[in-house]
Design an enzyme around this catalytic site. Structure first.
Site, PDB file in Angstrom:
ATOM      1  N   GLY A 300       6.531  -3.975   4.676  1.00  0.00           N
ATOM      2  CA  GLY A 300       5.670  -3.117   5.776  1.00  0.00           C
ATOM      3  C   GLY A 300       6.361  -4.751   7.039  1.00  0.00           C
ATOM      4  O   GLY A 300       6.551  -3.754   7.894  1.00  0.00           O
ATOM      5  N   ASP A 301       6.846  -5.578   6.482  1.00  0.00           N
ATOM      6  CA  ASP A 301       6.854  -6.254   7.270  1.00  0.00           C
ATOM      7  C   ASP A 301       8.724  -5.896   8.145  1.00  0.00           C
ATOM      8  O   ASP A 301       9.170  -6.094   9.277  1.00  0.00           O
ATOM      9  CB  ASP A 301       7.012  -7.808   7.208  1.00  0.00           C
ATOM     10  CG  ASP A 301       5.887  -8.828   6.359  1.00  0.00           C
ATOM     11  OD1 ASP A 301       4.686  -7.626   6.206  1.00  0.00           O
ATOM     12  OD2 ASP A 301       6.428  -9.330   5.150  1.00  0.00           O
ATOM     13  N   ALA A 302       9.360  -5.638   7.203  1.00  0.00           N
ATOM     14  CA  ALA A 302      10.703  -4.951   7.329  1.00  0.00           C
ATOM     15  C   ALA A 302      10.262  -4.211   8.724  1.00  0.00           C
ATOM     16  O   ALA A 302      11.488  -4.307   9.693  1.00  0.00           O
ATOM     17  CB  ALA A 302      11.574  -5.105   6.188  1.00  0.00           C
TER      18      ALA A 302
END
Ligand code: 26A
Length: 346
Positions: A300-302
């Site tokens: 999700g961060d990516a």
């Protein structure tokens, strides 16, 4: 319009070192962890980190959700595009983080606390799930004083995009509000990621206080469900499109920019709603075979990293979502929240 100034994107949250290992149900049960969750460590979790290192061959990997996003955005953008703020200690773990961000050329301006160790996150991988258990350490001591320090404030002033990881609502809501106000007053872009279900549940008040500043709000399906529940929305917790629409249409301080709500949903399509627009769009992910997945820590961060990089480049919403999905696909093939080298290009 694309931003062409240096350090156009400024990110804020909690720098952590991930202590990541493949675990099993017994390990999750031992510490009362769910297989796919993110929590703050309690006393009973204190031995988890040594346990992972001594008994599960854990690896030390740079983490901290928004720091992963900042690294991802800088991975895509030209040199000197992204600066990241957060609190660390004066120790080995902080040195490891500084090394890791150097690899992608991310600039970090840490508040260094000489007395408190750098935060760490125990990551237990089981299959395609990841359980995160965070001991915030020095990250918990980030303060407004650091944000307002002359050299840091100059970076805030210079940036045109702010990205705040929702985990920072547990640390320094005042810093988040300050960035939100700065964005709204100067027609800059303010992006918030909800980051974890517990933020929507237990940090509802500071989250809601900041919502008027959100130009973009990003979350996943479990965070959307937690938000719907804690806010007693009159929609099913599984009705992602309805929740996206609700988020997009919350009151807004800067009325020059209609808000966009982006909800990722694992391998299901990403859902996007825009303020004042009836149609909710969905975008298929960049699928890969299960065998190609290393782990989903940081996926999700990516996504957020690719997405905000797209915004900074002045891409359309469709393109920014696609760039997010492209970077998420790269990251899940790596160990932890990392990106492939040599660099891939979109
Ligand atoms: C305050 N908490 C709980 C946290 C975090 C966090 N980053 C900031 N604050 N808990 C887990 N993470 C990070 O999330 C990434 C995966 O999305 C982990 O460090 C991991 O790299």
């Amino acid at each position: 319009m694309a931003a062409n100034k240096e350090f156009a994107l400024l990110c804020l949250e909690n720098p952590l070192l991930d202590i990541q290992a493949v675990g099993d149900k017994a390990l999750l049960d031992k510490y009362g962890l769910k297989d796919n969750d993110a929590i703050l460590a309690e006393e009973k979790h204190a031995p988890l980190y040594e346990d992972l290192l001594n008994n599960y061959d854990a690896k030390l990997i740079a983490g901290g959700a928004a720091q992963n996003t900042a690294r991802g955005a800088q991975y895509i953008l030209p040199p000197n595009s992204v600066v990241y703020l957060g609190g660390v200690g004066d120790d080995k773990y902080a040195a490891t983080l500084r090394d890791a961000v150097k690899q992608v050329g991310l600039r970090v301006e840490y508040r260094v606390d000489p007395k408190i160790p750098t935060g760490r996150c125990g990551v237990v991988i089981t299959g395609h799930n990841r359980s995160l258990c965070t001991d915030l350490g020095a990250a918990n001591h980030y303060d407004l004083e650091h944000l307002k320090r002359e050299d840091i404030w100059a970076l805030v002033k210079g940036a045109q995009f702010y990205y705040v990881g929702g985990y920072h609502f547990t640390v320094c809501p005042a810093a988040i509000q300050t960035l939100g106000e700065e964005a709204a007053a100067n027609d800059k872009v303010f992006v918030v990621n909800v980051s974890a279900p517990f933020i929507a549940q237990f940090f509802k008040d500071p989250l809601d206080e900041s919502s008027k500043y959100w130009d973009y709000v990003i979350c996943n399906e479990t965070e959307a469900a937690a938000y719907a529940e804690s806010h007693n929305l009159n929609v099913a917790a599984t009705d992602i499109a309805a929740i996206a629409k609700h988020l997009a249409n919350l009151p807004k301080a800067n009325t020059k920019r209609p808000r966009v709500a982006v909800i990722t949903h694992g391998t299901e399509p990403t859902v996007v709603a825009q303020q004042g627009v009836d149609e909710v769009k969905s975008y298929p992910v960049h699928a890969i075979s299960k065998e190609q997945i290393n782990d989903t820590n940081g996926a999700g961060d990516a996504f957020a990293g690719g997405f905000v990089a797209g915004l900074v480049q002045g891409k359309t919403l469709d393109e920014a979502v696609d760039l997010g999905q492209w970077l998420a696909r790269l990251s899940i093939q790596e160990l932890g929240p990392s990106y492939p080298f040599p660099k891939q290009t979109y």
